[in-house]
Design a protein around this motif. Structure first.
Motif, PDB file in Angstrom:
ATOM      1  N   CYS A   1       7.697 -10.678  -3.699  1.00 29.58           N
ATOM      2  CA  CYS A   1       7.055 -11.486  -4.192  1.00 29.58           C
ATOM      3  C   CYS A   1       6.076 -10.736  -4.272  1.00 29.58           C
ATOM      4  CB  CYS A   1       6.693 -12.909  -2.908  1.00 29.58           C
ATOM      5  SG  CYS A   1       5.103 -14.082  -4.090  1.00 29.58           S
ATOM      6  N   ASP A   2       4.749 -10.782  -4.646  1.00 30.90           N
ATOM      7  CA  ASP A   2       3.341  -9.835  -4.522  1.00 30.90           C
ATOM      8  C   ASP A   2       2.513 -10.610  -4.811  1.00 30.90           C
ATOM      9  OD1 ASP A   2       4.909  -7.580  -4.642  1.00 30.90           O
ATOM     10  OD2 ASP A   2       5.261  -7.047  -6.396  1.00 30.90           O
ATOM     11  N   TRP A   3       1.575 -10.660  -4.143  1.00 35.19           N
ATOM     12  CA  TRP A   3       0.074 -10.895  -4.630  1.00 35.19           C
ATOM     13  C   TRP A   3      -1.128  -9.992  -5.240  1.00 35.19           C
ATOM     14  CZ3 TRP A   3       3.242 -12.577  -0.834  1.00 35.19           C
ATOM     15  CH2 TRP A   3       3.672 -14.119  -0.689  1.00 35.19           C
ATOM     16  N   LEU A   4      -1.771 -10.279  -5.862  1.00 34.02           N
ATOM     17  CA  LEU A   4      -1.768  -8.906  -6.568  1.00 34.02           C
ATOM     18  C   LEU A   4      -3.766  -9.623  -6.510  1.00 34.02           C
ATOM     19  CD1 LEU A   4       0.025  -8.211  -9.380  1.00 34.02           C
ATOM     20  CD2 LEU A   4      -0.189  -7.496  -7.517  1.00 34.02           C
ATOM     21  N   PHE A   5      -4.365  -8.568  -6.195  1.00 31.48           N
ATOM     22  CA  PHE A   5      -5.940  -9.138  -6.723  1.00 31.48           C
ATOM     23  C   PHE A   5      -7.319  -7.943  -7.034  1.00 31.48           C
ATOM     24  CE2 PHE A   5      -4.135 -11.045  -2.455  1.00 31.48           C
ATOM     25  CZ  PHE A   5      -4.708 -12.600  -2.826  1.00 31.48           C
ATOM     26  N   LEU A   6      -7.973  -8.266  -7.894  1.00 31.98           N
ATOM     27  CA  LEU A   6      -8.869  -6.853  -8.169  1.00 31.98           C
ATOM     28  C   LEU A   6      -9.223  -6.060  -7.083  1.00 31.98           C
ATOM     29  CD1 LEU A   6     -11.760  -9.598  -9.565  1.00 31.98           C
ATOM     30  CD2 LEU A   6     -10.332  -8.123 -10.641  1.00 31.98           C
ATOM     31  N   PRO A   7      -8.895  -4.513  -7.601  1.00 33.00           N
ATOM     32  CA  PRO A   7      -9.185  -3.885  -6.946  1.00 33.00           C
ATOM     33  C   PRO A   7     -10.523  -3.572  -5.450  1.00 33.00           C
ATOM     34  CG  PRO A   7      -9.434  -2.972  -9.090  1.00 33.00           C
ATOM     35  CD  PRO A   7      -9.478  -4.290  -8.982  1.00 33.00           C
ATOM     36  N   GLU A   8     -10.840  -4.076  -5.865  1.00 29.75           N
ATOM     37  CA  GLU A   8     -12.087  -4.016  -5.109  1.00 29.75           C
ATOM     38  C   GLU A   8     -12.221  -5.332  -3.890  1.00 29.75           C
ATOM     39  OE1 GLU A   8     -14.284  -6.905  -8.460  1.00 29.75           O
ATOM     40  OE2 GLU A   8     -13.445  -4.692  -8.142  1.00 29.75           O
ATOM     41  N   VAL A   9     -11.251  -6.078  -3.913  1.00 32.54           N
ATOM     42  CA  VAL A   9     -11.083  -6.933  -3.213  1.00 32.54           C
ATOM     43  C   VAL A   9      -9.777  -6.378  -2.054  1.00 32.54           C
ATOM     44  CG1 VAL A   9     -10.100  -9.470  -2.552  1.00 32.54           C
ATOM     45  CG2 VAL A   9     -11.024  -9.774  -4.602  1.00 32.54           C
ATOM     46  N   VAL A  10      -9.115  -5.850  -2.556  1.00 30.97           N
ATOM     47  CA  VAL A  10      -7.816  -4.931  -1.579  1.00 30.97           C
ATOM     48  C   VAL A  10      -8.723  -4.040  -0.703  1.00 30.97           C
ATOM     49  CG1 VAL A  10      -6.571  -3.686  -1.038  1.00 30.97           C
ATOM     50  CG2 VAL A  10      -6.470  -5.637  -2.762  1.00 30.97           C
ATOM     51  N   GLU A  11      -9.853  -3.065  -1.891  1.00 34.61           N
ATOM     52  CA  GLU A  11     -10.349  -1.971  -1.575  1.00 34.61           C
ATOM     53  C   GLU A  11     -11.617  -2.259  -0.234  1.00 34.61           C
ATOM     54  OE1 GLU A  11     -11.510   0.102  -4.836  1.00 34.61           O
ATOM     55  OE2 GLU A  11      -9.170   0.408  -5.350  1.00 34.61           O
ATOM     56  N   GLN A  12     -12.411  -3.332  -0.115  1.00 37.95           N
ATOM     57  CA  GLN A  12     -12.889  -3.858   1.061  1.00 37.95           C
ATOM     58  C   GLN A  12     -12.170  -4.907   1.333  1.00 37.95           C
ATOM     59  OE1 GLN A  12     -16.209  -5.528  -1.501  1.00 37.95           O
ATOM     60  NE2 GLN A  12     -16.054  -4.138  -3.297  1.00 37.95           N
ATOM     61  N   GLY A  13     -11.467  -5.113   1.849  1.00 36.05           N
ATOM     62  CA  GLY A  13     -10.420  -5.844   2.825  1.00 36.05           C
ATOM     63  C   GLY A  13     -11.213  -6.975   2.979  1.00 36.05           C
ATOM     64  N   MET A  14     -11.417  -7.310   2.160  1.00 34.36           N
ATOM     65  CA  MET A  14     -11.042  -8.727   1.975  1.00 34.36           C
ATOM     66  C   MET A  14     -10.392 -10.006   2.140  1.00 34.36           C
ATOM     67  SD  MET A  14     -13.517  -9.802  -1.838  1.00 34.36           S
ATOM     68  CE  MET A  14     -15.382  -8.260  -1.738  1.00 34.36           C
ATOM     69  N   ASP A  15     -11.078 -11.028   3.111  1.00 31.28           N
ATOM     70  CA  ASP A  15     -10.277 -11.348   3.490  1.00 31.28           C
ATOM     71  C   ASP A  15      -9.196 -12.661   2.146  1.00 31.28           C
ATOM     72  OD1 ASP A  15      -8.579 -13.554   5.015  1.00 31.28           O
ATOM     73  OD2 ASP A  15      -9.671 -14.122   6.145  1.00 31.28           O
ATOM     74  N   ILE A  16      -7.541 -12.040   2.425  1.00 34.03           N
ATOM     75  CA  ILE A  16      -6.934 -13.024   1.667  1.00 34.03           C
ATOM     76  C   ILE A  16      -6.271 -13.663   2.080  1.00 34.03           C
ATOM     77  CG2 ILE A  16      -7.141 -10.960  -0.508  1.00 34.03           C
ATOM     78  CD1 ILE A  16      -4.812 -10.330   0.724  1.00 34.03           C
ATOM     79  N   SER A  17      -6.213 -13.882   3.605  1.00 36.82           N
ATOM     80  CA  SER A  17      -4.969 -14.850   4.599  1.00 36.82           C
ATOM     81  C   SER A  17      -4.514 -16.598   3.610  1.00 36.82           C
ATOM     82  CB  SER A  17      -4.765 -14.209   5.473  1.00 36.82           C
ATOM     83  OG  SER A  17      -6.484 -15.457   5.516  1.00 36.82           O
ATOM     84  N   LYS A  18      -5.740 -16.535   3.410  1.00 38.68           N
ATOM     85  CA  LYS A  18      -5.378 -18.292   3.236  1.00 38.68           C
ATOM     86  C   LYS A  18      -4.626 -17.968   1.654  1.00 38.68           C
ATOM     87  CE  LYS A  18      -8.971 -20.008   6.158  1.00 38.68           C
ATOM     88  NZ  LYS A  18     -10.910 -20.749   6.090  1.00 38.68           N
TER      89      LYS A  18
END
Length: 400
Positions: A308-325
């Protein structure tokens, strides 16, 4: 939730029959599924960005075959059977690597990344050897949604009619899924689940929401309509986006706001969850700020690997935004679903289930999956053996 009691399934149109239990336990049926389904259809195997530079390769299992997927210098992503054309040893004996060529460790037959035989001991003394003919046997490859799809068939089915056809069924048009820009998203999290259950049980579970009120408290809090038992996937390809609750801010484990929304989604896709089953082994789930993609790899009649993969905008991943929830919500859904499937699998071999079970009205669309299975397995050809999807139990022999 109102739970109605029923001593025994009543005859009539409310309850439709399910397949017999041995459809989920018979090793011979599983072998035929590998042959007739997974080795003939398009399978989603890897993310494109997992092979970032020339020479990087990974091995994947499709049906009963092991495949090398490699990024070449001249031809982009290519795929080959992991079989040396000399004496048949595995060319790649680990799961991944990076090399300038692909070399068999037995007799050093060496292949270009593009597949041709380029070197072997005493090869110059054998000028009649056709280096293309004795190159690695290729596998058909497509890229879509940022993933690598392969097909082992000598004459693959139309990607547009099969894979993209599933999208049209659930979204109405391919352009609707394009709004999510999935091919440009970045991997925020990936989890692998080893599920002790037949792959069809997992698909059937994903397609319906009759179970949601019972085992998915977090999901039904975010999407209240799921508590009524109606899934976002519907009969006859009805297109339905499931709405977030009025006080819900995002598709997260506690309903709090998520991360940056995907910029091109349509107004009708805002605050909605859509789900697609791309047969035979992919689930696509879309919400306004991320996309969740499952890939299934059946290992046996009673075990399935799910990635299972969770995919986000590049800036979300690159800026280390909290995706845990965001990740935690569907991770819990996965755990709850897979536990239910694992607790169902042992009963498939019970005498009490040898005639199968029942589908309630909100599950009737699962019958479309069973119909597809029959057709793909070849049980509805003229003169074909009776399908185990419609028998009353017991072992089934086939003419496949």
């Amino acid at each position: 939730m109102i739970i109605d009691s029923l001593d025994a399934p009543a005859p009539g149109s409310s309850l439709l029959p399910t397949p017999a239990g041995d459809v989920y336990t018979d090793p011979e049926i599983f072998r035929l599924e590998q042959q007739n389904i997974f080795e003939t259809m398009w399978n989603c195997v890897l993310r494109v960005d997992s092979l970032a530079s020339a020479g990087e390769w990974k091995t994947v299992t499709v049906g009963r075959e092991e495949i090398i997927v490699v990024r070449t210098r001249k031809a982009g992503i290519q795929a080959y059977y992991n079989v040396c054309r000399h004496r048949g040893m595995r060319v790649c004996t680990t799961s991944e690597g990076k090399n300038k060529t692909l070399q068999c460790g037995y007799h050093a037959w060496t292949y270009a990344l593009e597949g041709d035989l380029v070197a072997a001991p005493n090869l110059t003394s054998m000028p009649d050897v056709d280096r293309q003919e004795y190159g690695l046997k290729p596998v058909q490859v497509r890229e879509w949604l940022g993933y690598i799809w392969v097909c082992l068939a000598d004459e693959p089915p139309s990607f547009e009619d099969t894979v993209l056809g599933e999208v049209r069924t659930r979204f109405g048009e391919v352009q609707s899924i394009d709004n999510y820009g999935i091919e440009n998203l970045k991997l925020g999290e990936s989890k692998t689940y080893e599920v002790e259950a037949n792959w069809k049980l997992i698909i059937e579970n994903f397609m319906e929401c009759y179970h949601c009120a019972t085992i998915h408290p977090e999901l039904t809090e975010v999407i209240p309509e799921f508590a009524d038992g109606l899934a976002s996937q519907r009969k006859n390809g009805e297109i339905h986006g499931a709405s977030f609750g009025s006080d819900i801010e995002g598709f997260t484990v506690d309903g709090s706001s998520g991360v940056t929304a995907l910029p091109a989604i349509a107004p009708s896709q805002d605050r909605k969850y859509y789900a697609i089953t791309v047969k035979p082994q992919v689930f696509i789930n879309t919400v306004p700020d991320h996309v969740i993609i499952h890939r299934m790899f059946p290992q046996s009649e009673s075990r399935t690997t799910v990635i299972c993969d969770w995919l986000f905008l590049p800036e979300v991943v690159e800026q280390g935004m909290d995706i845990s929830k965001s990740v935690e919500l569907f991770h819990r859904v996965n755990q709850q679903d897979f536990e239910a499937c694992e607790l169902t699998q042992p009963s498939m071999s019970s005498k009490a289930y040898n005639r199968g079970g029942a589908l309630v009205p909100s599950e009737h669309h699962i019958e479309e999956f069973h119909q597809w299975w029959n057709e793909t397995m070849g049980y509805q050809r003229a003169g074909a053996t009776e399908s185990p999807m419609t028998t009353s139990g017991g072992s089934v022999t086939t003419d496949q």
